[in-house]
Design an enzyme around this catalytic site. Structure first.
Site, mmCIF file in Angstrom:
data_model
loop_
_atom_site.group_PDB
_atom_site.id
_atom_site.type_symbol
_atom_site.label_atom_id
_atom_site.label_comp_id
_atom_site.label_asym_id
_atom_site.label_seq_id
_atom_site.Cartn_x
_atom_site.Cartn_y
_atom_site.Cartn_z
ATOM 1 C CG HIS A 84 2.294 -15.011 -82.111
ATOM 2 N ND1 HIS A 84 1.822 -15.246 -80.838
ATOM 3 C CD2 HIS A 84 2.796 -16.208 -82.556
ATOM 4 C CE1 HIS A 84 2.011 -16.522 -80.528
ATOM 5 N NE2 HIS A 84 2.594 -17.120 -81.553
ATOM 6 C CG ASP A 94 -0.623 -21.906 -82.146
ATOM 7 O OD1 ASP A 94 -0.442 -22.103 -83.355
ATOM 8 O OD2 ASP A 94 0.316 -21.749 -81.328
ATOM 9 C CG HIS A 123 3.485 -20.973 -79.470
ATOM 10 N ND1 HIS A 123 3.482 -21.924 -80.461
ATOM 11 C CD2 HIS A 123 4.688 -21.069 -78.852
ATOM 12 C CE1 HIS A 123 4.633 -22.569 -80.462
ATOM 13 N NE2 HIS A 123 5.382 -22.081 -79.480
ATOM 14 C CG ASP A 142 1.850 -24.802 -82.508
ATOM 15 O OD1 ASP A 142 0.661 -24.967 -82.205
ATOM 16 O OD2 ASP A 142 2.371 -23.678 -82.633
#
Length: 338
Positions: free
Chosen positions: A124, A159, A161, A246
């Site tokens: 990120h 991931d 996200h 995740d």
């Protein structure tokens, strides 16, 4: 053999005890290697801090100066989600160099793949901003170093996200194919189908957003029917993976329904996209249920070197059929891309 780079023994990135991104994550990930029976297959690589030149291929010098000064004066909250401590700068620079150290070890040895188990995570982090638990973009720093010497780099971000920082770094870079499979409309809110790259690299950003309830069969279908043809056209010389775990059904921060068995399947597919043995490096990103993280890291690491460790069966029958069909149609109907 598995090249393993980690910074556990040099981890000064102290977050509040209530924060999801904790040192215990790294311990759990390393325990996963042991539980998978891979201890004798590991070639350890020590910390190797990224240089200023390596960092500034991705990050603004002014941001790096601000972040270092912020940490040196005690740290604190960088935003609502992201924290730093007095030791976070040194730890983050070590983490940023770990992928480069893994690449060097692979090039000078005969290992099958590399695994970078470090914190803080990175995908990120933007050029001039920390966010989403990330300070420096570890995978992007490695990809940029490889691209600078003429390599063609595939980045697969599984991931849950979206890897917005990595996407931004290579948005208009025809040396890098960036693929993200993630939960739709989850943090950070980016990664839509129509985000496909800049004018000189159109189609080299591939986003595949999937709904809550996604199971492993849908992710494999994305890889087989959408990603694999693009990879074949792009012909990467290296494969780097933002390996977040995740998406596991037990993770508290998302709503996919994956299992550790699915991560073995996904890792097998992605590692097969590399042109040769020793040209794949996986980077730990998310994963916040420690038991799920332990099992999933072990399963993915074993798969990366052709071993089998499946603590759970693979999953199927989830909610993503329509979304995958939409993705297949979208990319099939986009002629003339890079």
């Amino acid at each position: 053999m598995l090249v393993l780079a980690n910074n556990q023994d040099h981890d000064g990135h102290v977050t509040r005890r209530s924060h999801p991104e904790q040192p215990a994550r790294l311990r759990a990930a390393l325990d996963g290697i042991t539980e998978a029976g891979l201890t004798d297959a590991v070639q350890p690589v020590g910390p190797s801090p990224a240089t200023t030149e390596e960092l500034t291929r991705i990050h603004d010098p002014a941001y790096l100066q601000r972040l270092e000064a912020f940490c040196r004066t005690g740290g604190g909250d960088l935003d609502l989600d992201t924290q730093a401590a007095s030791g976070s700068w040194t730890t983050a620079v070590d983490a940023a160099g770990a992928g480069l150290a893994a690449v060097a070890a692979l090039e000078h040895g005969d290992a099958d793949a590399g695994l970078v188990l470090v914190r803080p995570p990175g995908h990120h982090a933007m050029a001039g901003r920390a966010m989403g638990f990330c300070l420096l973009n570890n995978i992007a720093i490695t990809a940029a170093a490889l691209a600078a010497r003429g390599e063609r780099v595939l980045i697969v971000d599984w991931d849950v996200h979206h890897g917005n920082g990595t996407q931004a770094a290579f948005w208009d870079d025809d040396r890098v194919l960036f693929v993200s499979i993630h939960q739709d409309r989850l943090y950070p809110g980016t990664g839509h189908l129509d985000e496909m790259g800049g004018p000189t690299a159109l189609g080299l950003t591939m986003n595949l957003p999937l709904p809550p309830g996604t199971t492993g069969d849908a992710v494999l279908r994305c890889l087989d029917q959408i990603v694999a043809p693009a990879v074949s056209r792009f012909a990467p010389t290296w494969v780097l993976v933002s390996a977040g775990f995740d998406g596991h059904r037990d993770d508290p921060l998302a709503d996919f329904r994956l299992t550790s068995g699915d991560y073995a399947d996904i890792a097998t597919r992605v590692c097969a996209m590399a042109p040769a043995k020793g040209r794949t490096v996986m980077f730990l990103e998310g994963g916040y249920d420690l038991d799920a993280l332990r099992a999933s890291v072990g399963a993915a690491a074993a798969a990366a070197i052709g071993e089998s460790f499946r603590p759970e069966p693979s999953s199927s029958g989830g909610t993503a059929t329509a979304a995958v069909n939409a993705g297949v149609r979208w990319w099939r109907d986009m002629p003339g891309l890079a």
